[in-house]
Design a protein around this motif. Structure first.
Motif, PDB file in Angstrom:
ATOM      1  N   GLY A   1       0.837  -1.191   0.000  1.00 58.00           N
ATOM      2  CA  GLY A   1       0.000   0.000   0.000  1.00 58.00           C
ATOM      3  C   GLY A   1       0.875   1.244   0.000  1.00 58.00           C
ATOM      4  O   GLY A   1       1.851   1.335   0.753  1.00 58.00           O
TER       5      GLY A   1
ATOM      6  N   LYS B   1       0.339   4.427   0.907  1.00 56.88           N
ATOM      7  CA  LYS B   1       0.343   5.340   2.050  1.00 56.88           C
ATOM      8  C   LYS B   1       1.272   4.877   3.162  1.00 56.88           C
ATOM      9  O   LYS B   1       2.000   5.667   3.757  1.00 56.88           O
ATOM     10  CB  LYS B   1      -1.070   5.521   2.606  1.00 56.88           C
ATOM     11  CG  LYS B   1      -1.114   6.554   3.724  1.00 56.88           C
ATOM     12  CD  LYS B   1      -2.508   6.759   4.261  1.00 56.88           C
ATOM     13  CE  LYS B   1      -2.495   7.865   5.319  1.00 56.88           C
ATOM     14  NZ  LYS B   1      -1.573   7.576   6.441  1.00 56.88           N
TER      15      LYS B   1
ATOM     16  N   VAL C   1      -6.997  10.068   0.159  1.00 53.73           N
ATOM     17  CA  VAL C   1      -6.774   9.373   1.425  1.00 53.73           C
ATOM     18  C   VAL C   1      -8.115   9.235   2.138  1.00 53.73           C
ATOM     19  O   VAL C   1      -8.881  10.192   2.236  1.00 53.73           O
ATOM     20  CB  VAL C   1      -5.780  10.145   2.320  1.00 53.73           C
ATOM     21  CG1 VAL C   1      -5.654   9.461   3.684  1.00 53.73           C
ATOM     22  CG2 VAL C   1      -4.419  10.216   1.640  1.00 53.73           C
TER      23      VAL C   1
ATOM     24  N   THR D   1     -10.344   6.707   5.363  1.00 53.47           N
ATOM     25  CA  THR D   1     -10.281   5.732   6.453  1.00 53.47           C
ATOM     26  C   THR D   1     -11.488   4.811   6.364  1.00 53.47           C
ATOM     27  O   THR D   1     -12.629   5.272   6.314  1.00 53.47           O
ATOM     28  CB  THR D   1     -10.273   6.436   7.827  1.00 53.47           C
ATOM     29  OG1 THR D   1      -9.174   7.341   7.878  1.00 53.47           O
ATOM     30  CG2 THR D   1     -10.128   5.413   8.951  1.00 53.47           C
TER      31      THR D   1
ATOM     32  N   HIS E   1      -8.638   1.284   9.033  1.00 59.80           N
ATOM     33  CA  HIS E   1      -7.500   1.262   8.119  1.00 59.80           C
ATOM     34  C   HIS E   1      -7.513   2.501   7.227  1.00 59.80           C
ATOM     35  O   HIS E   1      -8.486   2.758   6.515  1.00 59.80           O
ATOM     36  CB  HIS E   1      -7.558  -0.003   7.251  1.00 59.80           C
ATOM     37  CG  HIS E   1      -6.499  -0.065   6.193  1.00 59.80           C
ATOM     38  ND1 HIS E   1      -5.148  -0.082   6.484  1.00 59.80           N
ATOM     39  CD2 HIS E   1      -6.593  -0.121   4.837  1.00 59.80           C
ATOM     40  CE1 HIS E   1      -4.455  -0.138   5.364  1.00 59.80           C
ATOM     41  NE2 HIS E   1      -5.307  -0.165   4.340  1.00 59.80           N
ATOM     42  N   GLU E   2      -6.448   3.277   7.279  1.00 62.69           N
ATOM     43  CA  GLU E   2      -6.326   4.477   6.447  1.00 62.69           C
ATOM     44  C   GLU E   2      -5.380   4.192   5.294  1.00 62.69           C
ATOM     45  O   GLU E   2      -4.300   3.634   5.491  1.00 62.69           O
ATOM     46  CB  GLU E   2      -5.800   5.656   7.271  1.00 62.69           C
ATOM     47  CG  GLU E   2      -5.812   6.974   6.497  1.00 62.69           C
ATOM     48  CD  GLU E   2      -5.288   8.148   7.318  1.00 62.69           C
ATOM     49  OE1 GLU E   2      -5.999   9.157   7.430  1.00 62.69           O
ATOM     50  OE2 GLU E   2      -4.153   8.042   7.837  1.00 62.69           O
ATOM     51  N   ALA E   3      -5.770   4.570   4.096  1.00 57.93           N
ATOM     52  CA  ALA E   3      -4.954   4.287   2.923  1.00 57.93           C
ATOM     53  C   ALA E   3      -5.287   5.259   1.805  1.00 57.93           C
ATOM     54  O   ALA E   3      -6.169   6.108   1.929  1.00 57.93           O
ATOM     55  CB  ALA E   3      -5.187   2.851   2.450  1.00 57.93           C
TER      56      ALA E   3
ATOM     57  N   PHE F   1      -6.849   5.613  -1.796  1.00 61.05           N
ATOM     58  CA  PHE F   1      -7.798   4.885  -2.631  1.00 61.05           C
ATOM     59  C   PHE F   1      -8.063   5.636  -3.930  1.00 61.05           C
ATOM     60  O   PHE F   1      -7.727   6.818  -4.067  1.00 61.05           O
ATOM     61  CB  PHE F   1      -9.135   4.709  -1.891  1.00 61.05           C
ATOM     62  CG  PHE F   1      -9.039   3.887  -0.646  1.00 61.05           C
ATOM     63  CD1 PHE F   1      -9.184   2.510  -0.691  1.00 61.05           C
ATOM     64  CD2 PHE F   1      -8.810   4.496   0.583  1.00 61.05           C
ATOM     65  CE1 PHE F   1      -9.107   1.748   0.471  1.00 61.05           C
ATOM     66  CE2 PHE F   1      -8.736   3.744   1.752  1.00 61.05           C
ATOM     67  CZ  PHE F   1      -8.880   2.365   1.687  1.00 61.05           C
TER      68      PHE F   1
ATOM     69  N   LYS G   1     -10.733   1.312  -4.644  1.00 59.59           N
ATOM     70  CA  LYS G   1      -9.691   0.295  -4.504  1.00 59.59           C
ATOM     71  C   LYS G   1      -8.429   0.943  -3.951  1.00 59.59           C
ATOM     72  O   LYS G   1      -8.041   2.032  -4.379  1.00 59.59           O
ATOM     73  CB  LYS G   1      -9.394  -0.347  -5.865  1.00 59.59           C
ATOM     74  CG  LYS G   1      -8.346  -1.449  -5.814  1.00 59.59           C
ATOM     75  CD  LYS G   1      -8.129  -2.053  -7.198  1.00 59.59           C
ATOM     76  CE  LYS G   1      -7.082  -3.169  -7.142  1.00 59.59           C
ATOM     77  NZ  LYS G   1      -6.845  -3.749  -8.495  1.00 59.59           N
ATOM     78  N   GLU G   2      -7.810   0.262  -2.995  1.00 55.71           N
ATOM     79  CA  GLU G   2      -6.577   0.804  -2.416  1.00 55.71           C
ATOM     80  C   GLU G   2      -5.466   0.805  -3.464  1.00 55.71           C
ATOM     81  O   GLU G   2      -5.299  -0.149  -4.225  1.00 55.71           O
ATOM     82  CB  GLU G   2      -6.136  -0.019  -1.209  1.00 55.71           C
ATOM     83  CG  GLU G   2      -4.875   0.535  -0.538  1.00 55.71           C
ATOM     84  CD  GLU G   2      -4.485  -0.187   0.738  1.00 55.71           C
ATOM     85  OE1 GLU G   2      -3.403   0.099   1.263  1.00 55.71           O
ATOM     86  OE2 GLU G   2      -5.269  -1.046   1.205  1.00 55.71           O
ATOM     87  N   LYS G   3      -4.700   1.885  -3.494  1.00 51.86           N
ATOM     88  CA  LYS G   3      -3.592   1.996  -4.438  1.00 51.86           C
ATOM     89  C   LYS G   3      -2.334   1.406  -3.809  1.00 51.86           C
ATOM     90  O   LYS G   3      -1.983   1.706  -2.667  1.00 51.86           O
ATOM     91  CB  LYS G   3      -3.340   3.461  -4.795  1.00 51.86           C
ATOM     92  CG  LYS G   3      -4.508   4.154  -5.484  1.00 51.86           C
ATOM     93  CD  LYS G   3      -4.911   3.455  -6.772  1.00 51.86           C
ATOM     94  CE  LYS G   3      -3.837   3.555  -7.833  1.00 51.86           C
ATOM     95  NZ  LYS G   3      -4.244   2.904  -9.111  1.00 51.86           N
ATOM     96  N   ASP G   4      -1.707   0.545  -4.556  1.00 49.77           N
ATOM     97  CA  ASP G   4      -0.467  -0.059  -4.080  1.00 49.77           C
ATOM     98  C   ASP G   4       0.620   0.087  -5.130  1.00 49.77           C
ATOM     99  O   ASP G   4       0.389   0.600  -6.226  1.00 49.77           O
ATOM    100  CB  ASP G   4      -0.673  -1.528  -3.704  1.00 49.77           C
ATOM    101  CG  ASP G   4      -1.315  -2.331  -4.848  1.00 49.77           C
ATOM    102  OD1 ASP G   4      -0.979  -2.077  -6.024  1.00 49.77           O
ATOM    103  OD2 ASP G   4      -2.150  -3.209  -4.565  1.00 49.77           O
TER     104      ASP G   4
END
Length: 206
Positions: free
Chosen positions: A87, A89, A129, A131, A136-138, A140, A164-167
């Protein structure tokens, strides 16, 4: 990523002959084991250092590079790095989004901080960003054309797209890239020859 550190058979044969000439052939397995384990330790450190130099990744620890030592029965060291994409972040340099600019990230140390957005630059597809309910904060980004179950588009409403979470690069891929780009295989073989000779001279001196 899996890296196997083994000497060329020709290199082993050359060391065996020289030990035999000195009447020290019984030390061959010990010489080989010590030399290969030393190279394994050095390569592990080199991979770790190179990944940290190439990427802004925070989540990589030296312990993430697992090393299986050389033994008398198996004269080779195996280095293994596992892991899914990381992830952004939590693991890479980033900046939060503002009202007009999406969240930014810098993956390569030689790169720049770039806004994360879909082609076309629409506000709805800029990364942000957030939560989750779990805490869980990330970072997206909305997924074009895919909708949340409770927010499907209808004739009277637009609908709400999934997020969707960015990785980015996984630990395994980062290690693989630096190993290949820095031609570590060649360095490893040169180091093996050096360490074998060093161990052989230690035996001869003893």
């Amino acid at each position: 990523m899996i890296v196997k550190i083994e000497p060329y058979q020709a290199t082993i044969n050359a060391i065996e002959r020289r030990l035999a000439d000195m009447g020290k052939e019984s030390h061959m397995q010990s010489v080989l084991k010590k030399a290969i384990n030393e190279v394994g330790n050095k390569t592990k450190n080199d991979i770790y250092t190179s990944v940290k130099k190439r990427y802004t990744v925070k989540g990589l620890k030296k312990e993430d590079i697992k090393k299986k030592n050389s033994t008398s029965k198996n004269p080779g060291v195996t280095l293994t790095v596992k892991g899914r994409p990381l992830g952004i972040k939590e693991n890479y340099q980033h900046r939060k989004n503002s009202e007009s600019v999406g969240a930014k990230a810098k993956i390569l140390r030689s790169g720049t901080m770039k806004e994360i957005k879909k082609s076309g630059g629409k506000d709805a597809y800029r990364a942000f960003v957030a939560t989750m309910k779990s805490g869980h904060e990330a970072i997206f980004q909305r997924v074009s054309g895919e909708y949340m179950k409770k927010h499907q588009p209808t004739a009277t409403r637009k609908g709400r797209e999934k997020i969707k979470e960015k990785d980015s690069v996984s630990k395994s891929k980062a290690a693989e890239v630096v190993y290949e780009k820095e031609d570590m295989y060649t360095e490893v073989q040169e180091e093996i020859s050096y360490r074998l000779l060093k161990q052989m001279h230690t035996v001869a001196g003893g």
